[in-house]
Structures are given as C-alpha cells and as structure tokens.
Motif scaffolding. Structure first.
Motif, PDB file in Angstrom:
ATOM      1  N   TRP A  21       0.854  -1.191   0.000  1.00  0.00           N
ATOM      2  CA  TRP A  21       0.000   0.000   0.000  1.00  0.00           C
ATOM      3  C   TRP A  21       0.892   1.244   0.000  1.00  0.00           C
ATOM      4  CZ3 TRP A  21      -5.345   0.265   2.531  1.00  0.00           C
ATOM      5  CH2 TRP A  21      -6.012  -0.967   2.430  1.00  0.00           C
ATOM      6  N   VAL A  22       0.588   2.191  -0.883  1.00  0.00           N
ATOM      7  CA  VAL A  22       1.334   3.451  -0.931  1.00  0.00           C
ATOM      8  C   VAL A  22       0.331   4.588  -0.787  1.00  0.00           C
ATOM      9  CG1 VAL A  22       2.953   4.875  -2.236  1.00  0.00           C
ATOM     10  CG2 VAL A  22       2.991   2.371  -2.504  1.00  0.00           C
ATOM     11  N   PHE A  23       0.473   5.358   0.293  1.00  0.00           N
ATOM     12  CA  PHE A  23      -0.415   6.492   0.546  1.00  0.00           C
ATOM     13  C   PHE A  23       0.193   7.753  -0.070  1.00  0.00           C
ATOM     14  CE2 PHE A  23      -1.425   3.398   3.726  1.00  0.00           C
ATOM     15  CZ  PHE A  23      -2.790   3.529   3.976  1.00  0.00           C
ATOM     16  N   LEU A  24      -0.575   8.425  -0.926  1.00  0.00           N
ATOM     17  CA  LEU A  24      -0.109   9.634  -1.609  1.00  0.00           C
ATOM     18  C   LEU A  24      -0.901  10.846  -1.154  1.00  0.00           C
ATOM     19  CD1 LEU A  24       0.144   8.368  -5.310  1.00  0.00           C
ATOM     20  CD2 LEU A  24       1.942   8.424  -3.605  1.00  0.00           C
ATOM     21  N   LYS A  25      -0.241  11.991  -1.206  1.00  0.00           N
ATOM     22  CA  LYS A  25      -0.897  13.249  -0.859  1.00  0.00           C
ATOM     23  C   LYS A  25      -1.396  13.989  -2.106  1.00  0.00           C
ATOM     24  CE  LYS A  25       1.873  13.856   3.345  1.00  0.00           C
ATOM     25  NZ  LYS A  25       0.791  13.837   4.337  1.00  0.00           N
TER      26      LYS A  25
END
Length: 799
Positions: A570-574
C-alpha cells in the motif's frame, strides 16, 4: 439535379405537412417512452480500457485484496488529543457502522477499533498478539496502555493515528454495484453514519475516491439546470438573429426535440449517462438550433426575393414557395454537413473506452435527429404559420453592425488584401498554437472541485495530518506458494517501500514486510535495532505460525494472500495527479528490475493507476480518433465537392483549429484530460459544417452573379453570419457551465467556447482568403484564372 430533388422533397413535405407532423409526434412519444431507461452511470470501468496493464493489475488486486474504492475518514478532537473516551467511542461506532454497510469490504475497513488491528508483543511464553482496542478505555491506566500499544507499533502511525496523536482515522474500502453504480448513494449512507457523530467536540473529515465520484455525480445531477439556462440563452440569440418570435421558437422546438430524440435513442439501445455525456445535450441543442438558423435565414431571403418578383402570388403562396426554395437551396449542404459530422462522431465508437464510445454515439445520434427534424418539422410547421409580417421581414433584413463588419471583410478580401489577411490569420492561429508546447497530460478528480470547496478542504486537512488520502498498490507475485516468505523477496519489498517513502507526496507505505519486522523486533525484546527481516525462510515461517496461534491468520488479508504467493504494498499519496503517479512508477521500475529475484513480478494498480490508464487511452486513443475523423472529413468532402483539392480546403482549416485548440489549453494551463480531449472531436465535427456551408454558398452566389466581390459579400452576410450565430449559440450554451463551480465542466466550457471562436474565425477569414488566393477549380470553374484576374483588376466601384 440535387437541388431539384430536394425541391420535390420539400414540396411533398409542405403538401403532406399534417402527416409529417403526426409522424414526428409518434416518433417523439415512442422515443420519450425510453427516457426512463436512462440512468447515471459512475462505474469506473466506463472510463478505462480493460486491456491496459494497470487495469489488469487492479482487477487482480481487487479479486484478492480489494483496494479499488479507498476512503479515509478523519476524526479530529477540537480540544486535546485522541486519547479521550468520547473520541474513541466515536471511532468504534464508526468502525462498526461502516463494516455493516453492504458495500463495505470488511477486511479493508480499519481503525484502531478494528479487530484485525493488533498489538504485537512477546513475553516468556512467546509471541502475544492482542487487539489494540477491544473496548473503549475507561480508566487512565487503560488509556495509557492504549497509547503505548499504538506508539510501539509504527505500522499504524500516519495511517490510523496522526504522528502528533491529534487525529485518528478510519480507512475503508468499498465495492459498488456495477449494475446501478452510484457513489452518491454510498456517500449518503456514510454521511448518515458520520452525522450522528458530529458535535461540538470533534471535526470529521472525509476524502478518497468515493467522495470524489460522489461529488462528480452530484454535479451531474445539476446538469438539467444548466441545460435550461443554455436553452434560455440560445432563445435570446435566436430572437436577436430573427427579430421575431416565430424565428426564435422554431429553432428552439427543433433543438429540444433533437435532445429528446437522442436521449430516447440512448435509452432504447441501453447506453447509460456518464460524466462526459451529461454535457452532450447542450452540444446537440446548440447544433440543432444553429442548423435551424441556416435554413430559416435562407427562408427569409427566399421570401423577400419571391415576394418582390412575384407580385401576383398571395402571401400564403409566397410563404409555401419560400419554404420549398429554402429547403431546396440549403437542404443539400445541410444534409452533407450533418452526414459528415455524424460520421465523424460515429468514428469514436471504435474507442476502447466506453465514455468515448458513448459520446460518439450520443453526439452522432443528436446530429442525425437534428437533421431529420430540420428537414421535416421546420418546413412543415413553417408552411402552416402565417407569412412574416412586413415589420418582421424588414427587421430581419435590416443592416446590422455585424453586416457592416462582414461587408468590410468581403471588400478587403476582394480588394487585393487577401494575402495580407491570410498571413494575419495564419500568424494569429500560429501564436495560439504555440501554446500546445506547454500542454500537460494529467487528470485529477480532486482538482475538478474549487480550492474552497468542502472536498478540497477535507482533503487538505487529512493530507496534512496523515500519510495521504490517495493510494496506489504494487502487486508482488511469486511463481510458487510461500514465495513471499523468502527473505530476498521481502528484502526487495522493503527496498521498494524505502524508495517510495523517500519520494515527495508519498506519506506512508505498508505491507506484510512491516508486520514481519514488527514480529522480529517483538521476539528480540522490542529492541529498536531488531526491526529487521529474519535471515531465512524457516524463521519467517515460524514467526508467521506463532502469530496465527496467538492472533488471527485473517489479520494479513489486506497484505498477503493465504498461500503467500501474492502480496500488496500500500502506498499512501498526498496527491491524485496521474502524471505524478505515472512518473513515480517509472522511477520505481528501475529499482524493481534490480532488487527483485527472477520469477517475481511486480505490477502497479489501484484506482489512481486506473485513472492513468483511462487518461492514456482517451488522449492517445483520441489522437488516433482525430486522425480518423480528419480522414473521414477529407474523403467525404472530396466526394461531395468532387475534388481532392476541395477535401483539402475543408480539412486544412480544421487542422489549424485543432492545433489552436491544444494551444489554448497550453496558454491557459488547462491539462489534457478526460474532459478537454473531447473538444478536439467537436472542433472537427462542427468545424466541417462551417467550411461546407460557406463553400457551397459562395459557389452558389458566384454562379448566380458571376461576380467574385458580390459572391463574397453575399455569402458572408448570409451563411457567414449564420455561422457566427451557430458558433455563438454553442459557445453561449456552454458558457453557463462556467458557473458550475466544477472544473471538469468549467474547463470543458472554456475549451468549447474557444473552439467555436477559432472555428468560426478560421472558416470566415482563413478559408475565404485561401479561396481568393488559390482560386480552386471546384469553386471557380475551368475559367477561374481569367475570371479572378479580370474582376480583381477592376477599379473599386466599377460595374
């Protein structure tokens, strides 16, 4: 010939007008009965090409892990931190309520109150795994224990709890029913849950794809308001054009019926309304009203001519003859222009993306409906109405400022200034087209909303407090079961996570690697330097077995499958910028090739990569479609004009319009995305109409008068003026979308308005100058050189 055939047809319509009107009424009722079949469709699959690698990866991820409709709910206490019983009770209730929604993927609904969110420790008896918060702490000791449990498991920091402990999140994932996909309905259910928890003690924020699509859907539902506003402005333009209620109402009736027919046809063939097609009724209505202007303008001309030359006829007889002659004169070019526009729009049906296919079918069916109505309903009703009064005729024929401008332009073109005018037009379009070098290809659902909108405010708040409100996933696939227990594979995953975490706009990454490291650390006395991957498969397998004995094997469902063959990072991006996500993938590809063992595949997927796939397909696919449309216009124009040069005269200006279209986007900083790319198709489909109307009218006037200057003037103040009214109708119809406050629509409005301005400019000025300079045989005939030389050499004012 063709004119005679249309004259006989028009005579039949006028004589059988009652039957014609009755048949139209029956068709209208039948098609309107299918309007109830229409439904708003927010299914993501309609926007994306199913064969794209990102889409294929997303399908695989969704099947195993979910992860397509990620949403973050943030609860922020107005006073103090999250470690308050009242705040944590809200988290628990929200967690349970979201889990119980039928659309929720329970394994991906996570918060510190979720059963699968565990505190991992070790004692003398071995690994101890307990739920982080199995009940709301009631004492200071329980609250302190909860704080310690969260702080000692960094896996949850920046995803479920903010680093400063001032905010707590519920992360959820949903599966929407594709038979009736409505994010607005899902969002309403979530809002109902959250509204129960909103009070003076906390602020609650939401962000993520379900929120973005629900916002899009709510703006789609407002489209009837803007359609009504567009109708009103078009009515004003029609009245201004004809100075009479008759001249206004007939085009409006045609426009409204064209939209109803096209919508009914869509319902008949089972095509749903999507985000791109909600504005198409404005296009159809504007085009239909514009075509009606052409035929009614010609009607008033013919009425004046016949009335003046045939004084023995009654006004009613003059009216009937004027109707027949206007159809005979305009009918051929109207049919040809509409056929070319419809066919060019229909070429979009070859697109791999459903919304593009739907747009092509919808726009083409609307153009066909408009043609059928204009060639039947307008002559039938016009012949029933009373003839124009003297006042109406004089008002319509009265010289206006626009007539003066067009007359001066005609004089300039035929007074030897055509090369200078062409150079000016070419330079102006060229300067605009230079902006195409500045264009960017990007798509951001969130950027469609205003910066001060609730969607953007909530998104900023959550991005400031957590790792990010947008997610992408890397799917890691081994070639056999237990591949993901290999330290080399886990090490490569860790390297990929470290690389991603170091990139701007990446706030957090998560995978099974983090849990393995946490277990290893717990088994080594919680020493900070032991957050490592164990060195061999056997030890990793033993740790995972110990976890399953104390915890629940299903705790890992969001990160690894049951046989440890596939895992998700999982990669959380802004940011939800597609260009950023695509660039991030390109950077990661080098590391993936270097670090991962052979036999292990790593692919990117998720909702944001799906948007990338859709944007790529619509931009590259539309480029191919534009090429197809230009070729179709060239072939059909060459056929009807019986000249390859004629085909070039129609298509060359369109190429300039397309370049200018992209140039306007570059200068205004409007990205090439799913919405704006469609304006290029409009430029071709509608722009060809302008060129054909002007070419046919000039050729007709030249044949009638034998005088270039007079033919230029007459064609400009008749068809040229009508072209400007058409462009104005379309531009004004779309202008109300600027008030929507939704960038998807406002950008589209800006581009359509710019396209109409440039298209009419190129048709009236560029095309005219080209005709005077190059003297094409298909217009001037075999004696073109002598004719042009003699007439242009005459002194100004010579007879």
């Amino acid at each position: 010939m063709l004119t005679d055939s249309f004259r006989r047809y028009a005579d039949f319509v006028v004589r059988r007008r009652a039957y014609v009107i009755g048949l139209i009424a029956i068709v209208t009722v039948l098609l309107c009965s299918r309007l109830m079949n229409l439904q708003v469709d927010m299914d993501q699959d309609t926007w994306i090409p199913q064969s794209h690698p990102y889409v294929q990866t997303t399908k695989a991820l969704e099947q195993v892990f979910g992860g397509r409709n990620f949403m973050m709910i943030g609860i922020v206490p107005k006073q103090g931190d999250i470690y308050q019983a009242s705040v944590l009770a809200k988290v628990q209730r929200i967690q349970e309520s979201i889990e119980n929604l039928p659309e929720a993927l329970r394994q991906n609904v996570m918060s510190i109150a979720a059963k699968k969110v565990k505190d991992i420790k070790a004692d003398d008896s071995g690994l101890v795994v307990k739920q982080v918060m199995d009940h709301v702490p009631q004492t200071a000791e329980e609250m302190a224990a909860l704080r310690i449990a969260i702080d000692s498991n960094p896996f949850y920091i920046n995803s479920l709890v903010s680093p400063d402990s001032r905010a707590v999140a519920v992360i959820a994932d949903f599966k929407v029913d594709t038979s009736k996909p409505s994010y607005a309905a899902l969002h309403a259910e979530i809002k109902e849950i959250l509204d129960k928890e909103r009070d003076g003690t906390v602020d609650i924020y939401t962000a993520g794809l379900p929120v973005d699509f629900a916002t899009f859907e709510s703006h789609m539902m407002q489209m009837p308001i803007f359609l009504g506003a567009a109708l009103l402005i078009i009515m004003v333009i029609q009245y201004w054009s004809f100075k009479s209620l008759q001249g206004m109402l007939l085009p409006i009736m045609t426009a409204v019926l064209s939209v109803l027919w096209a919508l009914g046809f869509m319902g008949l063939i089972g095509v749903h309304m999507d985000g791109m097609n909600t504005t198409t009724p404005i296009l159809i209505m504007s085009v239909a009203a514009g075509h009606a202007i052409q035929i009614l303008k010609r009607y008033y001309e013919e009425y004046q001519r016949i009335h003046a030359s045939s004084t023995h006829l009654t006004d009613r007889e003059v009216n009937h003859r004027a109707v027949i002659e206007s159809v005979a004169k305009v009918g051929p070019v109207m049919t040809i222009a509409a056929a070319i526009a419809a066919i060019t729009f229909f070429t979009l049906s070859t697109s791999e993306v459903s919304v593009a296919r739907h747009f092509g079918v919808f726009a083409a069916s609307g153009v066909v409906a408009a043609l059928l109505l204009e060639m039947t309903l307008i002559p039938a009703i016009r012949s029933l109405l009373r003839p124009p009064s003297t006042r109406e005729s004089e008002a319509e024929q009265k010289q206006t400022g626009l007539d003066t401008v067009l007359t001066k332009l005609a004089n300039g073109l035929t007074d030897g200034h055509a090369p200078l005018i062409l150079l000016f037009a070419f330079l102006l379009v060229g300067v605009i087209a230079v902006g195409a070098t500045r264009i960017t290809i990007d798509n951001s659902l969130r950027a469609y909303s205003r910066p001060d909108s609730e969607v953007r405010i909530h998104d900023r708040e959550l991005n400031n407090r957590f790792g990010g409100t947008n997610t992408i996933y890397f799917l890691v696939e081994g070639d056999k079961p237990d591949s993901l227990k290999d330290p080399k594979v886990l090490g490569a995953m860790a390297s990929l996570q470290d690389f991603l975490a170091a990139q701007p706009n990446v706030g957090k990454t998560q995978s099974i690697v983090d849990l393995v490291k946490r277990i290893n650390r717990a088994m080594h006395g919680d020493a900070a330097d032991q957050s490592l991957i164990p060195p061999d498969n056997a030890l990793i397998a033993q740790y995972l077995l110990l976890y399953s004995m104390s915890g629940d094997p299903q705790d890992f469902d969001s990160y690894v499958d049951n046989d440890y063959r596939r895992a998700a990072i999982w990669v959380f991006l802004k940011t939800d910028s597609t260009s950023y996500a695509e660039e991030l993938h390109k950077k990661a590809e080098t590391l993936i090739q270097e670090k991962f063992p052979s036999g292990v595949k790593v692919r990117m997927g998720g909702s944001l990569p799906q948007t990338i796939a859709g944007n790529q397909a619509l931009t590259t696919g539309k480029s191919k479609n534009i090429g197809q449309m230009v070729l179709v216009v060239f072939a059909l124009s060459a056929l009807v004009l019986r000249s390859l040069v004629g085909g070039l005269f129609v298509t060359m200006p369109l190429l300039l319009v397309i370049l200018a279209n992209f140039g306007v986007m570059g200068w205004l900083g409007i990205p090439l995305d799913m919405g704006t790319i469609s304006t290029a198709a409009m430029a071709i489909g509608i722009g060809a109409d302008y060129e054909l109307y002007l070419l046919f009218r000039f050729r007709e006037e030249l044949g009638r008068t034998g005088n270039i200057a007079e033919a230029t003037r007459q064609s400009l103040v008749s068809s040229g003026k009508a072209v400007l009214y058409v462009a104005l109708s379309i531009a004004a119809g779309y202008s109300f979308l600027l008030l929507s406050g939704f960038a998807f629509y406002s950008r589209l409005a800006v581009m359509v308005m710019a396209t109409m301005i440039v298209s009419s400019f190129v048709a009236i000025i560029f095309l005219r100058a080209m005709m005077i300079i190059f003297k094409p045989k298909f217009i001037f005939g075999p004696e073109r050189s002598v004719l042009v030389t003699e007439q242009l050499a005459e002194p100004k004012g010579a007879k």
